[in-house]
Design an enzyme around this catalytic site. Structure first.
Site, PDB file in Angstrom:
ATOM      1  CG  HIS A  67      33.098  36.970 116.514  1.00 11.23           C
ATOM      2  ND1 HIS A  67      33.060  38.264 117.578  1.00 11.23           N
ATOM      3  CD2 HIS A  67      31.936  37.184 115.694  1.00 11.23           C
ATOM      4  CE1 HIS A  67      31.644  38.926 117.081  1.00 11.23           C
ATOM      5  NE2 HIS A  67      31.045  38.534 116.318  1.00 11.23           N
ATOM      6  CB  SER A  84      28.962  30.532 115.485  1.00 10.72           C
ATOM      7  OG  SER A  84      30.367  30.570 114.714  1.00 10.72           O
ATOM      8  CD  GLU A  87      25.775  33.447 112.310  1.00  9.14           C
ATOM      9  OE1 GLU A  87      24.847  34.234 112.729  1.00  9.14           O
ATOM     10  OE2 GLU A  87      26.772  33.384 112.739  1.00  9.14           O
ATOM     11  CD  GLN A  88      32.391  29.276 111.480  1.00 11.05           C
ATOM     12  OE1 GLN A  88      33.358  28.586 110.665  1.00 11.05           O
ATOM     13  NE2 GLN A  88      32.928  29.950 112.653  1.00 11.05           N
ATOM     14  CB  ALA A 123      29.594  33.222 107.710  1.00 10.05           C
TER      15      ALA A 123
HETATM   16  N1  LIG Z   1      35.119  34.838 112.479  1.00  8.17           N
HETATM   17  C1  LIG Z   1      33.753  35.225 112.371  1.00  8.17           C
HETATM   18  O1  LIG Z   1      33.455  35.998 111.346  1.00  8.17           O
HETATM   19  N2  LIG Z   1      32.666  34.261 112.875  1.00  8.17           N
HETATM   20  C2  LIG Z   1      31.375  34.804 112.652  1.00  8.17           C
HETATM   21  N3  LIG Z   1      30.770  34.916 111.364  1.00  8.17           N
HETATM   22  C3  LIG Z   1      29.545  34.521 111.259  1.00  8.17           C
HETATM   23  O2  LIG Z   1      28.859  34.846 110.429  1.00  8.17           O
HETATM   24  N4  LIG Z   1      29.302  34.002 112.444  1.00  8.17           N
HETATM   25  C4  LIG Z   1      30.375  33.683 113.115  1.00  8.17           C
HETATM   26  O3  LIG Z   1      30.393  33.061 114.103  1.00  8.17           O
END
Ligand SMILES: NC(=O)N[C@H]1NC(=O)NC1=O
Length: 174
Positions: A67, A84, A87-88, A123
């Site tokens: 991740h 990702s 989500e971020q 996230a």
């Molecule tokens: N480090 C981490 O939590 N990464 C993630 N969380 C998320 O929801 N998407 C990700 O890539």
């Protein structure tokens, strides 16, 4: 896509569709493909979760290490996976001021130093303030407790990614 269509996929197509339901771990869908036909999408999800649960603790930590950091250099450099990045972005991590970025970098570093894997949280189910709070709180956990907590977050992320790929009528419900 529904479960009937999923069960018709060649392994190449299956890995191409589901290859990132667990971040940068296409070996997981590649492994569970042989369990098809899946009676439902929930059964596919259960096969993925069973695969994760059956891994030795070092394997679970390996998944966590695939991740990217939250609000880290991959976000700034534009090298995150599409999932990702979305989500971020949904958690507001792409819209932080310099002080927030530096606080997150310091928490990420403390966390990695303590546990040897990056902080992982779903996230989409959070926001930047709650994420920073969770980082502080989870930094106090024991190693084994935190590893299982982080794996639960991987499963939450996986559930939402799967949901995004399949229809959500009765048979496909997760
Ligand atoms: N480090 C981490 O939590 N990464 C993630 N969380 C998320 O929801 N998407 C990700 O890539």
């Amino acid at each position: 896509m529904d479960v009937g269509a999923i069960n018709c996929l060649s392994y190449e197509d299956f890995v191409s569709v589901f290859g990132n339901v667990v971040e940068r771990c296409p070996i997981i869908p590649a492994a569970v493909w042989s369990q098809r036909p899946f009676p439902s999408v929930a059964a596919l999800q259960a096969a993925i979760f069973d695969f994760i649960d059956a891994l030795p603790e070092s394997g679970k930590e390996g998944i966590l290490r695939c991740h990217p950091d939250l609000a880290g250099k991959e976000l700034r450099g534009g090298t995150l996976t599409r999932e990702s990045r979305e989500e971020q972005g949904a958690a507001g991590l792409d819209r932080m001021d310099a002080a927030e970025v530096s606080r997150m970098a310091s928490l990420n570093a403390q966390y990695k130093e303590r546990f040897g894997f990056p902080f992982v949280i779903c996230a989409r189910a959070s926001d930047k303030a709650a994420i920073a709070e969770q980082m502080c709180e989870r930094l106090r956990n024991a190693h084994a407790q935190e590893r299982s907590r982080a794996v639960e977050e991987v499963k939450k992320i996986c559930r939402l990614r799967l949901q995004g790929l399949v229809l959500t009528d009765q048979i496909n419900k997760l």
